[in-house]
Design an enzyme around this catalytic site. Structure first.
Site, PDB file in Angstrom:
ATOM      1  N   ASP A  81       0.831  -1.206   0.000  1.00 27.46           N
ATOM      2  CA  ASP A  81       0.000   0.000   0.000  1.00 27.46           C
ATOM      3  C   ASP A  81       0.870   1.262   0.000  1.00 27.46           C
ATOM      4  O   ASP A  81       1.995   1.249   0.499  1.00 27.46           O
ATOM      5  CB  ASP A  81      -0.891  -0.032   1.256  1.00 27.46           C
ATOM      6  CG  ASP A  81      -2.067   0.931   1.145  1.00 27.46           C
ATOM      7  OD1 ASP A  81      -2.292   1.504   0.064  1.00 27.46           O
ATOM      8  OD2 ASP A  81      -2.760   1.109   2.163  1.00 27.46           O
TER       9      ASP A  81
ATOM     10  N   HIS B 208       3.067   3.511  -8.859  1.00 22.99           N
ATOM     11  CA  HIS B 208       2.878   2.080  -9.136  1.00 22.99           C
ATOM     12  C   HIS B 208       4.121   1.506  -9.827  1.00 22.99           C
ATOM     13  O   HIS B 208       4.533   0.383  -9.551  1.00 22.99           O
ATOM     14  CB  HIS B 208       1.637   1.869 -10.010  1.00 22.99           C
ATOM     15  CG  HIS B 208       0.343   2.215  -9.310  1.00 22.99           C
ATOM     16  ND1 HIS B 208       0.059   1.815  -8.031  1.00 22.99           N
ATOM     17  CD2 HIS B 208      -0.745   2.929  -9.718  1.00 22.99           C
ATOM     18  CE1 HIS B 208      -1.137   2.258  -7.670  1.00 22.99           C
ATOM     19  NE2 HIS B 208      -1.643   2.946  -8.686  1.00 22.99           N
TER      20      HIS B 208
ATOM     21  N   GLU C 257     -11.917  -4.984  -5.419  1.00 17.19           N
ATOM     22  CA  GLU C 257     -12.483  -3.636  -5.219  1.00 17.19           C
ATOM     23  C   GLU C 257     -11.720  -2.561  -6.006  1.00 17.19           C
ATOM     24  O   GLU C 257     -12.195  -1.428  -6.137  1.00 17.19           O
ATOM     25  CB  GLU C 257     -12.480  -3.286  -3.720  1.00 17.19           C
ATOM     26  CG  GLU C 257     -13.525  -4.050  -2.903  1.00 17.19           C
ATOM     27  CD  GLU C 257     -13.205  -5.541  -2.732  1.00 17.19           C
ATOM     28  OE1 GLU C 257     -12.009  -5.902  -2.630  1.00 17.19           O
ATOM     29  OE2 GLU C 257     -14.154  -6.353  -2.729  1.00 17.19           O
TER      30      GLU C 257
ATOM     31  N   LEU D  76      11.244 -20.507  -4.148  1.00 14.11           N
ATOM     32  CA  LEU D  76      10.269 -19.580  -3.556  1.00 14.11           C
ATOM     33  C   LEU D  76       9.013 -19.643  -4.400  1.00 14.11           C
ATOM     34  O   LEU D  76       9.093 -19.647  -5.634  1.00 14.11           O
ATOM     35  CB  LEU D  76      10.832 -18.143  -3.596  1.00 14.11           C
ATOM     36  CG  LEU D  76       9.854 -17.004  -3.300  1.00 14.11           C
ATOM     37  CD1 LEU D  76       9.518 -16.969  -1.806  1.00 14.11           C
ATOM     38  CD2 LEU D  76      10.442 -15.643  -3.703  1.00 14.11           C
TER      39      LEU D  76
ATOM     40  N   ARG E 211      -5.501  -2.491   8.352  1.00 16.39           N
ATOM     41  CA  ARG E 211      -6.655  -3.351   8.080  1.00 16.39           C
ATOM     42  C   ARG E 211      -6.269  -4.366   7.008  1.00 16.39           C
ATOM     43  O   ARG E 211      -5.263  -4.204   6.319  1.00 16.39           O
ATOM     44  CB  ARG E 211      -7.861  -2.523   7.640  1.00 16.39           C
ATOM     45  CG  ARG E 211      -7.604  -1.654   6.442  1.00 16.39           C
ATOM     46  CD  ARG E 211      -8.820  -0.805   6.039  1.00 16.39           C
ATOM     47  NE  ARG E 211      -8.398   0.159   5.029  1.00 16.39           N
ATOM     48  CZ  ARG E 211      -7.919   1.374   5.299  1.00 16.39           C
ATOM     49  NH1 ARG E 211      -7.830   1.785   6.559  1.00 16.39           N
ATOM     50  NH2 ARG E 211      -7.514   2.164   4.339  1.00 16.39           N
TER      51      ARG E 211
HETATM   52  C1  FPP Z   1      -1.760   0.307  -3.323  1.00 16.04           C
HETATM   53  O1  FPP Z   1      -1.334   1.615  -3.473  1.00 16.04           O
HETATM   54  C2  FPP Z   1      -1.280  -0.546  -4.379  1.00 16.04           C
HETATM   55  C3  FPP Z   1      -2.058  -1.110  -5.354  1.00 16.04           C
HETATM   56  C4  FPP Z   1      -3.504  -0.903  -5.467  1.00 16.04           C
HETATM   57  C5  FPP Z   1      -1.495  -1.973  -6.370  1.00 16.04           C
HETATM   58  C6  FPP Z   1      -0.168  -2.571  -6.068  1.00 16.04           C
HETATM   59  C7  FPP Z   1       0.514  -2.724  -7.339  1.00 16.04           C
HETATM   60  C8  FPP Z   1       1.842  -2.669  -7.570  1.00 16.04           C
HETATM   61  C9  FPP Z   1       2.872  -2.583  -6.529  1.00 16.04           C
HETATM   62  C10 FPP Z   1       2.336  -2.686  -8.943  1.00 16.04           C
HETATM   63  C11 FPP Z   1       1.718  -3.698  -9.842  1.00 16.04           C
HETATM   64  C12 FPP Z   1       1.938  -5.103  -9.428  1.00 16.04           C
HETATM   65  C13 FPP Z   1       2.400  -6.059 -10.262  1.00 16.04           C
HETATM   66  C14 FPP Z   1       2.513  -7.481  -9.826  1.00 16.04           C
HETATM   67  C15 FPP Z   1       2.833  -5.750 -11.606  1.00 16.04           C
HETATM   68  P1  FPP Z   1      -2.435   2.744  -3.588  1.00 16.04           P
HETATM   69  O2  FPP Z   1      -2.577   3.092  -5.018  1.00 16.04           O
HETATM   70  O3  FPP Z   1      -3.706   2.291  -2.942  1.00 16.04           O
HETATM   71  O4  FPP Z   1      -1.757   3.886  -2.775  1.00 16.04           O
HETATM   72  P2  FPP Z   1      -2.504   5.018  -1.944  1.00 16.04           P
HETATM   73  O5  FPP Z   1      -3.325   4.334  -0.890  1.00 16.04           O
HETATM   74  O6  FPP Z   1      -1.377   5.806  -1.383  1.00 16.04           O
HETATM   75  O7  FPP Z   1      -3.327   5.800  -2.926  1.00 16.04           O
END
Ligand code: FPP
Length: 252
Positions: free
Chosen positions: A26, A43, A73, A137, A200
């Site tokens: 996150d 990202h 979601e 792994l 959470r």
């Molecule tokens: C949360 O950050 C992260 C996600 C919703 C996606 C996680 C994805 C990656 C790390 C990259 C893609 C993964 C792969 C396997 C290619 P957020 O956007 O909710 O951050 P915020 O809460 O600060 O807005």
């Protein structure tokens, strides 16, 4: 372990040595916002953190690493951001699959495939197929995954078996239901880490997390690295796991 038919190792009973670590990655958006960068850059840097952490997990002897990369979601996000996340998954598999395979990483994908674009499904299948014999792994990618949806799907399959006369309703217990989830061959996570300070589960591995230790770290996912992983494992090692029983006493 040379016996391919051996059951998956169970959640570790050695508090200092997690077999399975699961991560809610996150804070990509907040990391980017703090630097006046687009969310997509957060990202993108999140994928770099993921590469670091897969390597670190392997070096630390972790056998299973589950990452929450797209939740059921997340469809409520703007279409452009969904496109960015799908693009990153495509690129991650295309660019990194050969390296993961060379390094002995098995890729497993959990979540709902129905409704995903055909090329994404093909890439996920290719990753699982190519790496299925690897044992160093297991990287479990939770993609289009939600725990409630997973449990509902398991309940539906069991209900169908009862309706068709293939199973007695009274035979359904926690072990049976657990085998109908997406993770029958994967031990429950010993340690679940969530970055960015939120505390959470957000519909992540809620069944499997029954006895997981939860560690919340204040840094955003793009800044997560081996030292942060070691810090979370050190915190885990300080916890006393009782699985509903009593504290083990030494010398008794
Ligand atoms: C949360 O950050 C992260 C996600 C919703 C996606 C996680 C994805 C990656 C790390 C990259 C893609 C993964 C792969 C396997 C290619 P957020 O956007 O909710 O951050 P915020 O809460 O600060 O807005």
């Amino acid at each position: 372990m040379s016996n391919a038919a051996a059951p998956a190792p169970q959640a570790s009973d050695r508090a200092d040595n997690p077999v399975h670590v699961a991560i809610i990655m996150d804070g990509n958006g907040r990391w980017a916002a703090a630097r006046s960068l687009p969310r997509a850059e957060g990202h993108r840097r999140g994928v770099e953190a993921l590469r670091r952490v897969v390597r670190a997990a392997s070096e630390l002897g972790i056998l299973y690493l589950t990452i929450f990369s797209f939740s059921s979601e997340n469809w409520s996000r703007p279409a452009t951001e969904i496109g960015d996340l799908f693009g990153l998954l495509r690129r991650f598999i295309r660019n990194d699959l050969a390296t993961l395979h060379r390094d002995g990483v098995r890729v497993r994908v959990i979540g709902e495939r129905t409704g995903l674009e055909a090329d994404i499904c093909a890439l996920l299948n290719e990753a699982e197929e190519l790496t299925k014999a690897n044992t160093k792994l297991t990287l479990v990618v939770a993609f289009n995954y939600g725990s409630r949806q997973e449990i509902a799907k398991a309940a539906q399959r069991l209900a169908l078996e009862v309706a068709e006369g293939k199973r007695e309703a009274s035979s359904i217990d926690a072990d049976v239901l657990g085998r109908y989830l997406d993770t029958p061959d994967i031990p429950d996570p010993d340690l679940i880490i969530r970055t960015s300070g939120e505390q959470r589960l957000s519909n992540f591995l809620m069944w499997q997390a029954a006895y997981s230790e939860l560690v919340f770290v204040p840094i955003h996912w793009p800044d997560f690295d081996k030292a942060a992983l070691e810090g979370a494992i050190a915190e885990y090692a300080r916890r006393e796991r009782r699985f509903g029983g009593l504290v083990a006493k030494t010398g008794s």
